[in-house]
Write a protein that holds these residues in place. Structure first.
Motif, PDB file in Angstrom:
ATOM      1  N   GLN A   1       0.833  -1.215   0.000  1.00 59.47           N
ATOM      2  CA  GLN A   1       0.000   0.000   0.000  1.00 59.47           C
ATOM      3  C   GLN A   1       0.864   1.260   0.000  1.00 59.47           C
ATOM      4  O   GLN A   1       0.513   2.250  -0.637  1.00 59.47           O
ATOM      5  CB  GLN A   1      -0.950  -0.006   1.197  1.00 59.47           C
ATOM      6  CG  GLN A   1      -2.057  -1.032   1.093  1.00 59.47           C
ATOM      7  CD  GLN A   1      -2.969  -0.771  -0.090  1.00 59.47           C
ATOM      8  OE1 GLN A   1      -3.255   0.361  -0.460  1.00 59.47           O
ATOM      9  NE2 GLN A   1      -3.416  -1.849  -0.722  1.00 59.47           N
ATOM     10  N   MET A   2       1.985   1.232   0.714  1.00 65.99           N
ATOM     11  CA  MET A   2       2.895   2.379   0.706  1.00 65.99           C
ATOM     12  C   MET A   2       3.365   2.652  -0.719  1.00 65.99           C
ATOM     13  O   MET A   2       3.382   3.794  -1.174  1.00 65.99           O
ATOM     14  CB  MET A   2       4.113   2.123   1.602  1.00 65.99           C
ATOM     15  CG  MET A   2       3.827   2.131   3.072  1.00 65.99           C
ATOM     16  SD  MET A   2       5.366   1.795   3.976  1.00 65.99           S
ATOM     17  CE  MET A   2       4.730   0.952   5.403  1.00 65.99           C
ATOM     18  N   ARG A   3       3.756   1.592  -1.412  1.00 67.25           N
ATOM     19  CA  ARG A   3       4.239   1.744  -2.789  1.00 67.25           C
ATOM     20  C   ARG A   3       3.117   2.243  -3.692  1.00 67.25           C
ATOM     21  O   ARG A   3       3.306   3.147  -4.501  1.00 67.25           O
ATOM     22  CB  ARG A   3       4.783   0.421  -3.308  1.00 67.25           C
ATOM     23  CG  ARG A   3       5.418   0.556  -4.671  1.00 67.25           C
ATOM     24  CD  ARG A   3       6.005  -0.778  -5.122  1.00 67.25           C
ATOM     25  NE  ARG A   3       6.672  -0.627  -6.381  1.00 67.25           N
ATOM     26  CZ  ARG A   3       6.039  -0.538  -7.556  1.00 67.25           C
ATOM     27  NH1 ARG A   3       4.731  -0.576  -7.614  1.00 67.25           N
ATOM     28  NH2 ARG A   3       6.726  -0.401  -8.667  1.00 67.25           N
ATOM     29  N   ARG A   4       1.918   1.669  -3.554  1.00 71.21           N
ATOM     30  CA  ARG A   4       0.783   2.047  -4.403  1.00 71.21           C
ATOM     31  C   ARG A   4       0.384   3.503  -4.180  1.00 71.21           C
ATOM     32  O   ARG A   4       0.147   4.246  -5.124  1.00 71.21           O
ATOM     33  CB  ARG A   4      -0.412   1.131  -4.128  1.00 71.21           C
ATOM     34  CG  ARG A   4      -1.605   1.383  -5.057  1.00 71.21           C
ATOM     35  CD  ARG A   4      -2.808   0.549  -4.681  1.00 71.21           C
ATOM     36  NE  ARG A   4      -3.372   0.901  -3.397  1.00 71.21           N
ATOM     37  CZ  ARG A   4      -4.127   1.978  -3.168  1.00 71.21           C
ATOM     38  NH1 ARG A   4      -4.372   2.829  -4.116  1.00 71.21           N
ATOM     39  NH2 ARG A   4      -4.610   2.204  -1.963  1.00 71.21           N
ATOM     40  N   ARG A   5       0.338   3.927  -2.910  1.00 73.83           N
ATOM     41  CA  ARG A   5      -0.079   5.297  -2.584  1.00 73.83           C
ATOM     42  C   ARG A   5       1.039   6.313  -2.780  1.00 73.83           C
ATOM     43  O   ARG A   5       0.778   7.509  -2.846  1.00 73.83           O
ATOM     44  CB  ARG A   5      -0.559   5.367  -1.130  1.00 73.83           C
ATOM     45  CG  ARG A   5      -1.909   4.765  -0.899  1.00 73.83           C
ATOM     46  CD  ARG A   5      -2.444   5.111   0.474  1.00 73.83           C
ATOM     47  NE  ARG A   5      -1.587   4.635   1.534  1.00 73.83           N
ATOM     48  CZ  ARG A   5      -1.809   3.557   2.277  1.00 73.83           C
ATOM     49  NH1 ARG A   5      -2.871   2.838   2.065  1.00 73.83           N
ATOM     50  NH2 ARG A   5      -0.976   3.218   3.224  1.00 73.83           N
ATOM     51  N   GLY A   6       2.279   5.834  -2.799  1.00 79.54           N
ATOM     52  CA  GLY A   6       3.410   6.754  -2.914  1.00 79.54           C
ATOM     53  C   GLY A   6       3.645   7.523  -1.628  1.00 79.54           C
ATOM     54  O   GLY A   6       4.109   8.655  -1.641  1.00 79.54           O
TER      55      GLY A   6
END
Length: 101
Positions: free
Chosen positions: A52-57
């Protein structure tokens, strides 16, 4: 011009000189680990949280100390609290732009 200190702290911190090899985004930083699982293990969070961190940036501030330390261990120069705060501010600004459109 007098600005309220809180408005100043929300501005992204951009280094005067670019740091060679420094990722330009959170997803770019996470990609340096080679896999989301490797990032999650090194930072001390679950796989889904890392995904989720990667997806949300965006990386939640409670993970910043681990991200900074892990980046140092991997030799990723320039990843600091200031760099992470700058990415967070840029992400918030982009979201606000999207809402205004």
């Amino acid at each position: 011009m007098n600005e309220h200190p809180a408005s100043i702290s929300a501005l992204p911190v951009i280094p005067a000189q670019p740091v060679p090899g420094l990722p330009t985004s959170i997803s770019g930083l996470i990609d340096r680990w080679g896999s989301i699982g490797a990032f999650a293990a090194d930072v001390g969070c679950g796989y889904e949280a890392a995904r989720q961190m990667r997806r949300r940036g965006r990386i939640a501030p409670q993970h910043w100390p681990h991200v900074v330390a892990a980046s140092r261990r991997l030799g990723i120069a320039g990843v600091s609290y200031e760099w992470l705060a700058g990415r967070a501010a840029m992400q918030r600004a982009a979201a606000m732009q999207g809402e205004a459109a």
